[in-house]
Scaffold this active site. Structure first.
Site, PDB file in Angstrom:
ATOM      1  N   ILE A  88       3.632  -0.908   9.919  1.00  0.00           N
ATOM      2  CA  ILE A  88       4.588   0.296   9.555  1.00  0.00           C
ATOM      3  C   ILE A  88       3.828   1.654   9.903  1.00  0.00           C
ATOM      4  CG2 ILE A  88       6.387   1.409   8.182  1.00  0.00           C
ATOM      5  CD1 ILE A  88       7.012  -1.409   7.177  1.00  0.00           C
TER       6      ILE A  88
ATOM      7  N   LEU B 213       6.105 -14.526 -12.374  1.00  0.00           N
ATOM      8  CA  LEU B 213       5.651 -13.708 -13.607  1.00  0.00           C
ATOM      9  C   LEU B 213       4.718 -14.861 -14.544  1.00  0.00           C
ATOM     10  CD1 LEU B 213       8.103 -11.281 -15.110  1.00  0.00           C
ATOM     11  CD2 LEU B 213       5.759 -11.072 -14.691  1.00  0.00           C
TER      12      LEU B 213
ATOM     13  N   TYR C  34       5.190  -5.870  -7.517  1.00  0.00           N
ATOM     14  CA  TYR C  34       5.592  -5.229  -6.269  1.00  0.00           C
ATOM     15  C   TYR C  34       6.944  -4.593  -6.484  1.00  0.00           C
ATOM     16  CZ  TYR C  34       6.541  -4.278  -1.245  1.00  0.00           C
ATOM     17  OH  TYR C  34       6.731  -3.942  -0.009  1.00  0.00           O
TER      18      TYR C  34
ATOM     19  N   THR D 114       6.032  -7.585  10.302  1.00  0.00           N
ATOM     20  CA  THR D 114       4.699  -7.130  10.257  1.00  0.00           C
ATOM     21  C   THR D 114       3.905  -8.122   9.857  1.00  0.00           C
ATOM     22  OG1 THR D 114       4.683  -6.283   8.131  1.00  0.00           O
ATOM     23  CG2 THR D 114       5.616  -4.833   9.751  1.00  0.00           C
TER      24      THR D 114
HETATM   25  N1  LIG Z   1       7.072  -5.198   6.307  1.00  0.00           N
HETATM   26  C1  LIG Z   1       7.972  -5.152   5.526  1.00  0.00           C
HETATM   27  O1  LIG Z   1       9.058  -6.010   5.636  1.00  0.00           O
HETATM   28  C2  LIG Z   1       8.127  -4.242   4.183  1.00  0.00           C
HETATM   29  C3  LIG Z   1       9.251  -4.028   3.595  1.00  0.00           C
HETATM   30  C4  LIG Z   1       9.499  -3.286   2.482  1.00  0.00           C
HETATM   31  C5  LIG Z   1       8.453  -2.325   2.382  1.00  0.00           C
HETATM   32  N2  LIG Z   1       7.357  -2.386   3.358  1.00  0.00           N
HETATM   33  C6  LIG Z   1       6.387  -1.356   2.841  1.00  0.00           C
HETATM   34  O2  LIG Z   1       6.023  -0.813   3.961  1.00  0.00           O
HETATM   35  C7  LIG Z   1       4.518  -0.139   3.941  1.00  0.00           C
HETATM   36  C8  LIG Z   1       3.747  -0.959   4.980  1.00  0.00           C
HETATM   37  O3  LIG Z   1       4.222  -2.271   5.108  1.00  0.00           O
HETATM   38  P1  LIG Z   1       3.461  -3.292   6.339  1.00  0.00           P
HETATM   39  O4  LIG Z   1       4.229  -4.221   6.489  1.00  0.00           O
HETATM   40  O5  LIG Z   1       3.163  -2.145   7.453  1.00  0.00           O
HETATM   41  O6  LIG Z   1       1.907  -3.429   5.723  1.00  0.00           O
HETATM   42  P2  LIG Z   1       0.296  -3.702   6.126  1.00  0.00           P
HETATM   43  O7  LIG Z   1      -0.211  -4.553   5.287  1.00  0.00           O
HETATM   44  O8  LIG Z   1       0.543  -4.532   7.612  1.00  0.00           O
HETATM   45  O9  LIG Z   1      -0.106  -2.512   6.160  1.00  0.00           O
HETATM   46  C9  LIG Z   1      -0.316  -1.700   5.100  1.00  0.00           C
HETATM   47  C10 LIG Z   1      -1.700  -0.918   5.385  1.00  0.00           C
HETATM   48  O10 LIG Z   1      -1.947  -0.031   4.143  1.00  0.00           O
HETATM   49  C11 LIG Z   1      -3.074  -0.031   4.009  1.00  0.00           C
HETATM   50  N3  LIG Z   1      -3.635  -0.010   2.479  1.00  0.00           N
HETATM   51  C12 LIG Z   1      -3.615  -1.062   1.683  1.00  0.00           C
HETATM   52  N4  LIG Z   1      -4.231  -0.508   0.433  1.00  0.00           N
HETATM   53  C13 LIG Z   1      -4.815   0.903   0.645  1.00  0.00           C
HETATM   54  C14 LIG Z   1      -5.375   1.636   0.148  1.00  0.00           C
HETATM   55  N5  LIG Z   1      -5.678   1.503  -1.304  1.00  0.00           N
HETATM   56  N6  LIG Z   1      -5.814   2.905   0.769  1.00  0.00           N
HETATM   57  C15 LIG Z   1      -5.326   3.072   1.735  1.00  0.00           C
HETATM   58  N7  LIG Z   1      -4.669   2.186   2.636  1.00  0.00           N
HETATM   59  C16 LIG Z   1      -4.373   1.167   2.096  1.00  0.00           C
HETATM   60  C17 LIG Z   1      -3.686  -1.411   4.425  1.00  0.00           C
HETATM   61  O11 LIG Z   1      -5.187  -1.479   4.973  1.00  0.00           O
HETATM   62  C18 LIG Z   1      -2.900  -1.670   5.760  1.00  0.00           C
HETATM   63  O12 LIG Z   1      -3.408  -0.939   6.852  1.00  0.00           O
HETATM   64  C19 LIG Z   1       4.037  -0.867   2.628  1.00  0.00           C
HETATM   65  O13 LIG Z   1       4.131   0.220   1.516  1.00  0.00           O
HETATM   66  C20 LIG Z   1       4.953  -1.917   2.210  1.00  0.00           C
HETATM   67  O14 LIG Z   1       4.954  -2.427   0.920  1.00  0.00           O
HETATM   68  C21 LIG Z   1       7.283  -3.282   4.058  1.00  0.00           C
END
Ligand SMILES: NC(=O)c1ccc[n+]([C@@H]2O[C@H](COP(=O)([O-])OP(=O)(O)OC[C@H]3O[C@@H](n4cnc5c(N)ncnc54)[C@H](O)[C@@H]3O)[C@@H](O)[C@H]2O)c1
Lengths: 419, 470
Positions: free
Chosen positions: B236, B317, B376, B411
């Site tokens: 994302i 949990l 989470y 993703t």
């Molecule tokens: N994919 C989904 O369906 C979904 C749904 C709800 C929320 N989200 C949220 O959207 C966001 C992006 O999700 P995604 O699916 O693209 O995840 P992803 O795991 O593909 O990407 C997350 C990115 O964040 C980076 N990251 C993690 N820890 C970090 C840190 N300490 N410092 C800097 N960067 C860091 C990772 O290296 C990764 O590149 C997240 O916050 C996730 O919780 C995703």
């Protein structure tokens, strides 16, 4: 000291390198050009240069295929930089990286460039394999041939031994000695002890590991092919482990050089971004350190009167004389660790030249080639980028010295000043 | 997709796919995406003569046409003698209903009458948008009840519409004018809002000093602006970087040093810069600010910070240890609180501009809770609480704080979910599919639009109207 035209100064803006890994390992399939392009793309990303032009990119490699005659320009074309970015290949063995920095800094100071990238790359994994001299001559003769018979005749007289490929040797053309064998002569001549070498190697690993842990390399290294840290780094090595290693260079009881206190063949690439000081300010770029001056020298090693890797001992007095500085003026000193014994002999050489004793607490404080590895032409830019960052952390006016020995009995030294 | 399960591979074959269709798993509709308006005309209906929607369309350079109404004189009888509502000859691209001024239960009948013909008269990826007064802006029991009733209507429309069409409700606080509403209406009409469905979006008057400047170009609203996106190396975050760059922004792409290789690729593709930084380090905020001035000059400030970096460490949990607990809370919640504090300090060069934008990423798991995700869900519900609290704290500064709550987005993070469960997640929303990273990105870009000052302290779900927590 070289005077800057119209007060122009060349400043180090930042740097980027790939992690360094032992030859024949993770980067084995990557070409020299791939590595240089990766380092370039990382630098472009770090400074937001995609699609933009810099006035010149200068880089080189020690181990080079003939097809790579335009290595740096090809890397530019494969990178995210604008294709209008010109490039030059330079080479001075292990002095290459530092010499490219000197080259672009001089151009910048002369007003021939405002922004530039400098550095180098080497892949001992991607070293060119050549054919024997007899086979090479036969192939050339065959190419000149006009008839099939003439062509066939060109190969008459070749034996099986002539058909075997010749692997690259990192040996001196005039002495036939490898780098390690040459250094072993120096080590003996200067009576450098095993303990002192191992101690230096241990400090290199400890310092480099601490720098990685501290996040020092967060803005200096971009991972490549899944490698995120230097592959030759042994954070857990110890005096005991180093002491247990068998000597690999030199002969007999006097042999002290081991795989632990010598650098391995390494793959990697490193670059720095250099800019004219006011141009950097206009672009909103940081100025970490200014390139003050540099000097190259060569030693008479072929006769055996001098040492292959100790040309910096000749270069530094000239540089200090010109700049009016003393060895004690430097807050940080980076002496490339080709071998631990090279560093120790260099320090002793400087002492004998009357430059004084170097405070070891200022030497290679974030580790150097023994721990990081040594992709020949990349080492200069690795050191310059790290040193510039350390000087910027120390503050304006802090002084840094770089010293690099190179094949052919050459040596380059340079001074940076923190901004 | 090396890690595909056995079932997933069968499903991907034509035979497996045919079986699935017969079992009722029809191919989901292909959604219209991007800065694209619906092709057909925009029907514009009013209930009590409100003009807010009409004037807002006017700001967007759009003109609505009078919609059909299911009223006795418009109705026809079919061959069997059944009463039929009037039918559209050309399919509607969108139907905008101005329900401002609706106060009584009787006022709801015209809403029904306008919706009924449209339910079978929309083009694919059509849009139903109801603009109404926010409950907080009306007085009287019936009026307040009716404001809520609209909510139920629109959510139901979202569930009944087919072909990728969506329905959303925009509620307006007292004093909202067309300029406050325009960027939101534009977003909801566009393909940009493809996966935003069944949502209620509250608009209020923009704060003083939060208006776009003269150079504002709605087609490239972020041009000349520097924004930072965390977690930009993939998923994302990478999509956010692309979308914001398309909208004109110079993007600082932040991700952990270990992700530097793909981070550099993203940064170079979007013409931005890469900052290798673990957002949980104590000086993360200062390092972001230093990067801003170290790339764009000492006078540059950040237009927006998008806190997208996030991790999951799922365990029931009963099995959830302290380390998995704290890692998730640190990355997903604590880090952004610390970074915001630094960036909101006007004394720090490279901090957040005024006006400026803060966006967090929540999750439907934060809205509804989710088995195995106590850590989470805590962090993501925390993000929702955070943006609400921040918008209160920033009452007197022209900075908005909002969050998006993605539902199921395709993703690397969700590819780790077992296939059957993943397929269930995909299907359990009104659009019968997972969203794409770009859908979340578009929503964020809309929240960061200089003209979106009217959206503040909100959590907008990008979930295709997922059943979870709805
Ligand atoms: N994919 C989904 O369906 C979904 C749904 C709800 C929320 N989200 C949220 O959207 C966001 C992006 O999700 P995604 O699916 O693209 O995840 P992803 O795991 O593909 O990407 C997350 C990115 O964040 C980076 N990251 C993690 N820890 C970090 C840190 N300490 N410092 C800097 N960067 C860091 C990772 O290296 C990764 O590149 C997240 O916050 C996730 O919780 C995703």
């Amino acid at each position: 000291m070289v005077s800057d035209r119209d007060g122009r100064q060349a400043v180090i803006v930042g740097g980027n390198r790939t992690p360094f890994v032992k030859a024949g390992t993770t980067f084995a399939e990557a070409s020299t050009q791939d590595l240089l392009t990766a380092a370039l793309d990382g630098l472009v990303a770090r400074f937001g240069l995609a699609g933009r032009t810099v006035d010149e990119v200068a880089a080189g490699a020690v181990l080079k295929h003939s097809r790579d005659f335009n290595l740096t320009r090809e890397a530019v074309l494969g990178s995210a930089l604008s294709p209008h970015t010109p490039a030059v290949d330079l080479q001075q063995a292990c002095g290459t990286g530092l010499e490219t920095v000197v080259y672009v800094a001089n151009k910048i100071r002369l007003g021939q460039a405002d922004t530039a990238i400098a550095g180098g790359v080497d892949s001992a994994s991607d070293a060119p394999i050549v054919v024997t001299e007899r086979l090479r001559r036969a192939l050339l003769a065959a190419r000149r041939a006009r008839t099939p018979v003439q062509r066939a005749m060109a190969f008459v007289g070749l034996g099986p031994a002539d058909l075997a490929p010749v692997p690259p040797a990192v040996a001196e053309a005039r002495t036939g000695l490898s780098m390690g064998e040459s250094q072993a002569l120096t080590t003996t001549r200067w009576a450098i002890t095993r303990e002192a070498q191992d101690e230096l190697a241990l400090a290199s690993h400890r310092n480099l590991a601490a720098a990685w842990d501290r996040g020092f390399f967060d803005d200096l290294v971009t991972p490549y092919l899944g490698v995120t840290r230097d592959g030759t780094l042994r954070p857990d090595t110890s005096a005991e482990r180093l002491a247990a290693l068998a000597p690999v260079f030199g002969r007999g009881p006097g042999a002290t050089m081991t795989a632990g206190n010598s650098t391995p063949l390494t793959d990697g690439a490193a670059l720095v971004l250099v800019a004219e000081r006011s141009r950097a300010a206009e672009l909103g770029w940081p100025a970490l350190a200014r390139v003050v001056d540099a000097q190259v020298a060569a030693s008479d090693y072929v006769t055996g009167r001098e040492d292959l890797l100790l040309a910096p001992v000749r270069a530094l007095p000239v540089l200090l004389e010109r700049t009016g500085l003393t060895l004690g003026d430097f807050d940080l000193v980076e002496v490339h660790e080709a071998f631990a014994a090279t560093v120790l002999a260099t320090l002793e050489g400087w002492r004998r030249e009357g430059l004084g004793d170097l405070d070891r607490a200022r030497l290679n404080v974030n580790g150097s080639s023994l721990a990081a590895g040594h992709p020949f032409a990349a080492t200069g830019a690795r050191i310059v980028a790290s040193l510039a960052k350390m000087l910027a952390e120390r503050g304006t006016g802090s002084l840094g010295l770089v010293s690099i020995c190179a094949a052919g009995g050459q040596g380059v030294v340079a001074i940076l000043e923190g901004m | 997709m090396a890690g595909r399960s056995f079932l997933e591979r069968i499903y991907a074959t034509s035979v497996g796919h045919g079986l699935a269709r017969r079992a009722g798993l029809a191919d989901p509709p292909v959604l219209l995406r991007g800065r694209v308006r619906p092709a057909g005309p925009i029907g514009l209906g009013t209930v009590t003569g409100g003009v807010l929607a009409e004037r807002t369309l006017d700001v967007l350079g759009l003109v609505g046409t009078g919609p059909l109404r299911d009223e006795p004189d418009q109705q026809t009888r079919d061959a069997d003698g059944r009463v039929r509502p009037p039918a559209y000859h050309a399919r509607l691209g969108a139907l905008v209903i101005d329900a401002t001024g609706v106060r009584t239960i009787a006022d709801l009948e015209p809403v029904r009458a306008t919706l009924r013909p449209a339910m079978r008269g929309m083009e694919k990826s059509g849009r139903v948008i109801v603009v109404a007064d926010d409950a907080s802006a009306v007085e009287g029991l019936e009026a307040r009840a009716v404001a809520q009733a609209l909510d139920g209507i629109v959510r139901t429309v979202g569930k009944e519409l087919r072909g990728g069409s969506t329905a959303n409700l925009v509620t307006c606080g007292a004093g909202v004018g067309p300029e406050d509403l325009a960027s939101t209406l534009s977003f909801l009409l566009d393909g940009r809002s493809a996966f935003v469905d069944g949502q209620v979006i509250r608009v209020r008057p923009r704060k003083a000093g939060d208006s776009p400047d003269d150079a504002y170009d709605p087609a490239r609203p972020l041009s000349g602006r520097v924004v930072a996106v965390t977690g930009a190396a993939r998923g994302i975050g990478a999509a956010i970087a692309h979308t914001m760059s398309r909208d004109g922004a110079t993007v600082i792409c932040v991700d952990v040093p270990q992700a530097g290789e793909s981070l550099a690729r993203v940064a170079n593709t979007v013409g931005g810069s890469a900052l290798q930084l673990d957002i949980t380090v104590p000086d993360a905020g200062r390092r972001i600010a230093a990067h801003v001035v170290g790339r764009h000059g000492i006078d540059t400030r950040l237009w927006a910070i998008v806190h997208n970096a996030g991790i999951t460490r799922d365990r029931l949990l009963a099995n959830l240890d302290e380390s998995r607990w704290s890692q998730v809370l640190r990355v997903n919640l604590a880090a952004q609180i610390a970074i915001n504090a630094v960036l909101l300090d006007p004394a720090i060069p490279g901090g957040l501009a005024e006006p400026g934008r803060i966006v967090g990423i929540a999750s439907t798991s934060g809205v509804a809770g989710n088995r195995g995700q106590a850590n989470y869900a805590a962090s993501k519900a925390g993000v929702m609480g955070l943006v609400r609290a921040m918008s209160e704290q920033l009452r007197d500064r022209p900075v908005t704080a909002n969050a998006v709550a993605p539902g199921f987005i395709e993703t690397d993070m969700t590819a780790a979910i077992p296939f059957v469960q993943r397929e269930v997640f995909r299907r359990s929303n009104s659009l019968s599919q997972g969203g794409r990273p770009v859908d979340v990105a578009e929503t964020i870009a809309w929240l960061c639009d200089p003209a979106s000052g009217g959206i503040d302290g909100q959590v907008v779900r990008v979930c295709g109207q997922n059943l979870v927590g709805a």
